[in-house]
Write a protein that holds these residues in place. Sequence first.
Motif, mmCIF file in Angstrom:
data_model
loop_
_atom_site.group_PDB
_atom_site.id
_atom_site.type_symbol
_atom_site.label_atom_id
_atom_site.label_comp_id
_atom_site.label_asym_id
_atom_site.label_seq_id
_atom_site.Cartn_x
_atom_site.Cartn_y
_atom_site.Cartn_z
ATOM 1 N N MET A 1 0.322 -1.229 -0.260
ATOM 2 C CA MET A 1 -0.296 -0.073 0.182
ATOM 3 C C MET A 1 1.015 1.354 -0.313
ATOM 4 N N THR A 2 0.321 2.027 -0.781
ATOM 5 C CA THR A 2 1.364 3.584 -0.819
ATOM 6 C C THR A 2 0.766 4.419 0.471
ATOM 7 N N ASN A 3 1.316 5.296 0.255
ATOM 8 C CA ASN A 3 0.841 6.155 1.007
ATOM 9 C C ASN A 3 1.221 7.738 0.304
ATOM 10 N N LEU A 4 0.173 7.960 -0.346
ATOM 11 C CA LEU A 4 0.195 8.692 -1.052
ATOM 12 C C LEU A 4 -0.169 10.445 -0.273
ATOM 13 N N PRO A 5 0.511 11.869 -0.651
ATOM 14 C CA PRO A 5 0.071 12.930 0.449
ATOM 15 C C PRO A 5 -1.325 13.583 -0.236
ATOM 16 N N PRO A 6 -0.890 13.838 0.684
ATOM 17 C CA PRO A 6 -2.955 15.244 0.235
ATOM 18 C C PRO A 6 -2.787 15.409 -0.386
ATOM 19 N N ILE A 7 -4.012 15.651 -1.533
ATOM 20 C CA ILE A 7 -3.789 16.972 -2.376
ATOM 21 C C ILE A 7 -4.112 18.074 -1.383
ATOM 22 N N GLN A 8 -3.176 19.097 -2.299
ATOM 23 C CA GLN A 8 -3.055 20.649 -2.046
ATOM 24 C C GLN A 8 -4.282 21.304 -2.335
ATOM 25 N N PHE A 9 -5.189 22.106 -1.377
ATOM 26 C CA PHE A 9 -6.458 22.548 -1.462
ATOM 27 C C PHE A 9 -5.928 23.849 -1.828
ATOM 28 N N THR A 10 -6.827 24.117 -3.134
ATOM 29 C CA THR A 10 -6.061 25.469 -3.869
ATOM 30 C C THR A 10 -7.666 26.079 -4.042
ATOM 31 N N VAL A 11 -8.068 27.921 -3.511
ATOM 32 C CA VAL A 11 -9.484 27.983 -4.394
ATOM 33 C C VAL A 11 -8.630 29.439 -4.636
ATOM 34 N N THR A 12 -9.264 29.597 -6.326
ATOM 35 C CA THR A 12 -8.524 31.197 -6.745
ATOM 36 C C THR A 12 -9.802 31.425 -7.297
ATOM 37 N N ALA A 13 -9.568 33.059 -7.082
ATOM 38 C CA ALA A 13 -10.821 34.042 -8.131
ATOM 39 C C ALA A 13 -10.220 35.054 -9.280
ATOM 40 N N HIS A 14 -11.013 35.221 -9.844
ATOM 41 C CA HIS A 14 -10.753 36.165 -10.781
ATOM 42 C C HIS A 14 -11.934 37.080 -11.097
ATOM 43 N N ARG A 15 -12.323 38.216 -10.867
ATOM 44 C CA ARG A 15 -12.897 39.270 -11.251
ATOM 45 C C ARG A 15 -13.329 40.188 -12.354
ATOM 46 N N GLU A 16 -14.134 39.448 -13.357
ATOM 47 C CA GLU A 16 -14.493 40.545 -14.391
ATOM 48 C C GLU A 16 -15.613 40.823 -14.998
ATOM 49 N N PRO A 17 -16.245 41.854 -14.034
ATOM 50 C CA PRO A 17 -17.770 42.483 -14.091
ATOM 51 C C PRO A 17 -18.243 41.844 -15.369
ATOM 52 N N PRO A 18 -19.060 41.346 -15.121
ATOM 53 C CA PRO A 18 -20.391 41.793 -14.466
ATOM 54 C C PRO A 18 -20.634 39.720 -13.490
ATOM 55 N N THR A 19 -19.109 39.113 -13.799
ATOM 56 C CA THR A 19 -19.199 37.512 -13.379
ATOM 57 C C THR A 19 -17.367 37.494 -13.003
ATOM 58 N N LEU A 20 -17.937 36.420 -11.251
ATOM 59 C CA LEU A 20 -17.187 35.646 -10.111
ATOM 60 C C LEU A 20 -17.010 35.046 -10.663
ATOM 61 N N THR A 21 -15.171 33.844 -10.985
ATOM 62 C CA THR A 21 -15.374 32.832 -11.303
ATOM 63 C C THR A 21 -14.138 32.274 -10.746
ATOM 64 N N VAL A 22 -14.631 31.226 -9.319
ATOM 65 C CA VAL A 22 -13.602 30.686 -8.799
ATOM 66 C C VAL A 22 -13.215 29.409 -8.803
ATOM 67 N N ARG A 23 -12.258 29.230 -9.003
ATOM 68 C CA ARG A 23 -11.699 27.646 -9.124
ATOM 69 C C ARG A 23 -10.978 27.123 -8.271
ATOM 70 N N VAL A 24 -12.354 26.194 -8.232
ATOM 71 C CA VAL A 24 -11.863 24.818 -6.873
ATOM 72 C C VAL A 24 -11.396 23.629 -7.308
ATOM 73 N N GLY A 25 -9.694 23.571 -6.245
ATOM 74 C CA GLY A 25 -9.071 22.742 -6.685
ATOM 75 C C GLY A 25 -8.568 21.746 -5.326
ATOM 76 N N GLY A 26 -8.479 20.621 -5.224
ATOM 77 C CA GLY A 26 -7.975 19.694 -4.480
ATOM 78 C C GLY A 26 -9.564 18.990 -3.922
ATOM 79 N N GLU A 27 -9.442 18.900 -2.675
ATOM 80 C CA GLU A 27 -10.503 18.166 -1.990
ATOM 81 C C GLU A 27 -11.325 18.843 -1.190
ATOM 82 N N LEU A 28 -12.165 19.337 -1.200
ATOM 83 C CA LEU A 28 -13.524 20.529 -0.130
ATOM 84 C C LEU A 28 -14.515 19.407 0.505
#
Length: 131
Positions: A1-28
């Motif tokens: 059995m391999t012991n994998l490191p946890p997947i890093q959680f990331t959240v990045t936001a980009h505003r370009e009105p009229p839209t906010l885009t938030v990209r989610v990565g890893g484990e929520l």
Amino acid sequence: MTNLPPIQFTVTAHREPPTLTVRVGGELDYDTCGEFVDAVVRELYDATELRDVRLDFTDLAWIDSSGLSALLMIHRHTSTAGTILHLDHRPEFLQRMLELTNVLDHLTAPAAPAGIEADGRRGDVTGAGAT
């Protein structure tokens, strides 16, 4: 059995009105949902003239019930702000969770105008129940 490191959680936001885009990565999950909600809410209320909030799940590796609760909390905030929540690039496990819990339509329904409940009824304008 391999012991994998946890997947890093990331959240990045980009505003370009009229839209906010938030990209989610890893484990929520329990450990990351607070950071996720805080990041989205901070961007939502710092912005002006937003119509849409797009959550991009391209890099999502996993979601648990705490992550689902975070999505419901974000929906509450986007509804209050009068913006429409979009759940983009949903992986199969997220799609399955949203369908099994029957919240997909709730999360992606258009925001009701202020003072109007989602079912079309007017909200209580006094803040107290009438007797």
